[in-house]
Design a protein around this motif. Structure first.
Motif, short mmCIF file in Angstrom:
data_model
loop_
_atom_site.label_atom_id
_atom_site.label_comp_id
_atom_site.label_asym_id
_atom_site.label_seq_id
_atom_site.Cartn_x
_atom_site.Cartn_y
_atom_site.Cartn_z
N ALA A 68 0.74 -1.16 -0.17
CA ALA A 68 -0.01 -0.07 -0.23
C ALA A 68 0.62 0.75 -0.09
O ALA A 68 0.58 2.55 -0.70
CB ALA A 68 -0.54 0.22 1.44
N LEU A 69 1.65 1.47 1.12
CA LEU A 69 2.68 2.41 1.11
C LEU A 69 3.30 2.21 -0.44
O LEU A 69 3.83 4.05 -0.33
CB LEU A 69 3.23 2.59 2.29
N GLN A 70 3.99 1.47 -0.87
CA GLN A 70 4.91 1.67 -2.04
C GLN A 70 3.68 1.65 -3.49
O GLN A 70 4.74 2.85 -4.21
CB GLN A 70 5.03 0.14 -2.22
N THR B 34 -6.48 1.51 -6.31
CA THR B 34 -6.49 1.11 -6.46
C THR B 34 -5.86 -0.22 -6.21
O THR B 34 -6.99 -0.29 -4.80
CB THR B 34 -4.70 1.22 -6.85
N CYS B 35 -6.42 -1.78 -6.63
CA CYS B 35 -6.06 -3.01 -5.78
C CYS B 35 -5.58 -3.63 -6.87
O CYS B 35 -4.87 -3.35 -7.67
CB CYS B 35 -8.42 -3.47 -6.06
N ARG B 36 -5.37 -4.86 -6.12
CA ARG B 36 -4.62 -6.08 -6.69
C ARG B 36 -4.93 -7.87 -6.39
O ARG B 36 -5.91 -7.43 -5.19
CB ARG B 36 -3.02 -5.94 -5.87
N GLY B 37 -5.25 -8.38 -6.84
CA GLY B 37 -5.42 -9.48 -6.74
C GLY B 37 -6.65 -10.40 -7.53
O GLY B 37 -7.07 -10.95 -7.64
N THR C 98 -4.29 -0.81 -11.47
CA THR C 98 -3.68 0.64 -11.96
C THR C 98 -4.40 1.40 -10.97
O THR C 98 -4.76 1.36 -10.23
CB THR C 98 -4.72 1.03 -13.42
N GLN C 99 -3.39 2.59 -11.45
CA GLN C 99 -4.30 3.64 -9.55
C GLN C 99 -5.12 5.15 -10.68
O GLN C 99 -4.89 5.08 -12.01
CB GLN C 99 -2.94 4.23 -9.56
N TRP C 100 -6.35 4.92 -9.99
CA TRP C 100 -6.79 5.74 -9.96
C TRP C 100 -6.99 7.12 -9.54
O TRP C 100 -7.36 6.94 -8.28
CB TRP C 100 -7.87 4.51 -10.61
N THR C 101 -7.44 8.06 -10.48
CA THR C 101 -7.72 9.14 -9.52
C THR C 101 -9.04 10.04 -10.04
O THR C 101 -9.59 10.15 -11.28
CB THR C 101 -6.03 10.63 -10.16
N ALA D 143 -6.21 -0.81 -1.97
CA ALA D 143 -5.70 1.02 -1.09
C ALA D 143 -5.80 1.92 -1.93
O ALA D 143 -6.07 2.85 -3.33
CB ALA D 143 -3.98 1.17 -1.29
N PHE D 144 -6.35 3.26 -0.42
CA PHE D 144 -7.23 4.47 -1.60
C PHE D 144 -6.29 5.95 -0.28
O PHE D 144 -6.06 5.47 0.72
CB PHE D 144 -8.47 4.36 -1.25
N ARG D 145 -6.30 6.58 -1.22
CA ARG D 145 -5.30 7.94 -0.23
C ARG D 145 -6.11 8.85 -0.85
O ARG D 145 -6.95 9.15 -2.26
CB ARG D 145 -4.53 8.18 -0.88
N ILE D 146 -7.16 10.00 -0.14
CA ILE D 146 -7.61 11.15 -0.24
C ILE D 146 -6.10 12.75 0.45
O ILE D 146 -6.15 12.73 1.13
CB ILE D 146 -8.81 11.17 0.51
N VAL D 147 -6.55 13.05 -1.33
CA VAL D 147 -5.16 14.33 -0.90
C VAL D 147 -5.65 15.33 -1.52
O VAL D 147 -6.78 15.27 -1.86
CB VAL D 147 -4.34 13.82 -1.69
#
Length: 176
Positions: free
Chosen positions: A73-75, A114-117, A141-144, A170-174
């Protein structure tokens, strides 16, 4: 000089019938477009169900240790691009969505996810009871998505697995 232009125009006018008669034709074995009957086949789903991709050197997300999940997640979504107001990650299994909430300030913000699996996952983002994002998305893929918060509010993020297999999310609000 004027006679040169007139000569070129005359040559183009003389060649016009020859150029107009050129047409590409081929026989594909089908009736002409206006005479074809509509297809009765059902449309294919946007994301057809398939088994999760496997990588021989890495276990599936449901076998990850907490350290592996945190590292991924952090990477994948590092805290390096703007001010982060929320960060969440984990494993989501089918029919058991994950709900997270965070206080967010007014202004233009971004949710990065994003997600994986598996092939797809689902994310919904609600601010003050209004759904701003509600989408299935392809994993790997990373989505924004940008969204505007009118007044300081609580953001609710719900993540769910769309297939029959678990996936890491994983998600992040920025604010950027």
């Amino acid at each position: 000089m004027g006679s040169g232009i007139a000569l070129v125009c005359a040559a183009l006018l003389a060649a016009a019938p020859l150029l107009a008669s050129c047409a590409y034709t081929y026989d594909d074995g089908l009736p002409p477009l206006g005479e074809r009957s509509p297809s009765s086949a059902q449309p294919t789903p946007r994301y057809p169900p398939q088994p999760p991709p496997t990588v021989a050197t890495e276990p599936p997300p449901q076998e990850w240790t907490p350290e592996m999940m945190s590292s991924w997640a952090l990477q994948t979504l590092p805290d390096s691009n703007g001010v982060s107001y929320a960060f969440g990650y984990g494993l989501v299994v089918p029919e058991q969505p994950i709900l997270a909430s965070a206080v967010v300030p007014s202004g233009t913000l971004f949710v990065v996810y994003t997600c994986r699996g598996t092939l797809t996952a689902h994310l919904s983002l609600t601010i003050a009871g209004t759904a701003l994002v509600d989408t299935d998305y392809a994993c790997g893929t990373q989505w924004t998505r940008a969204f505007v918060v009118v007044a300081d509010s609580v953001a609710e993020v719900q993540v769910s697995a769309t297939g029959r297999f678990p996936s890491a999310y994983a998600f992040r609000i920025v604010r950027r």
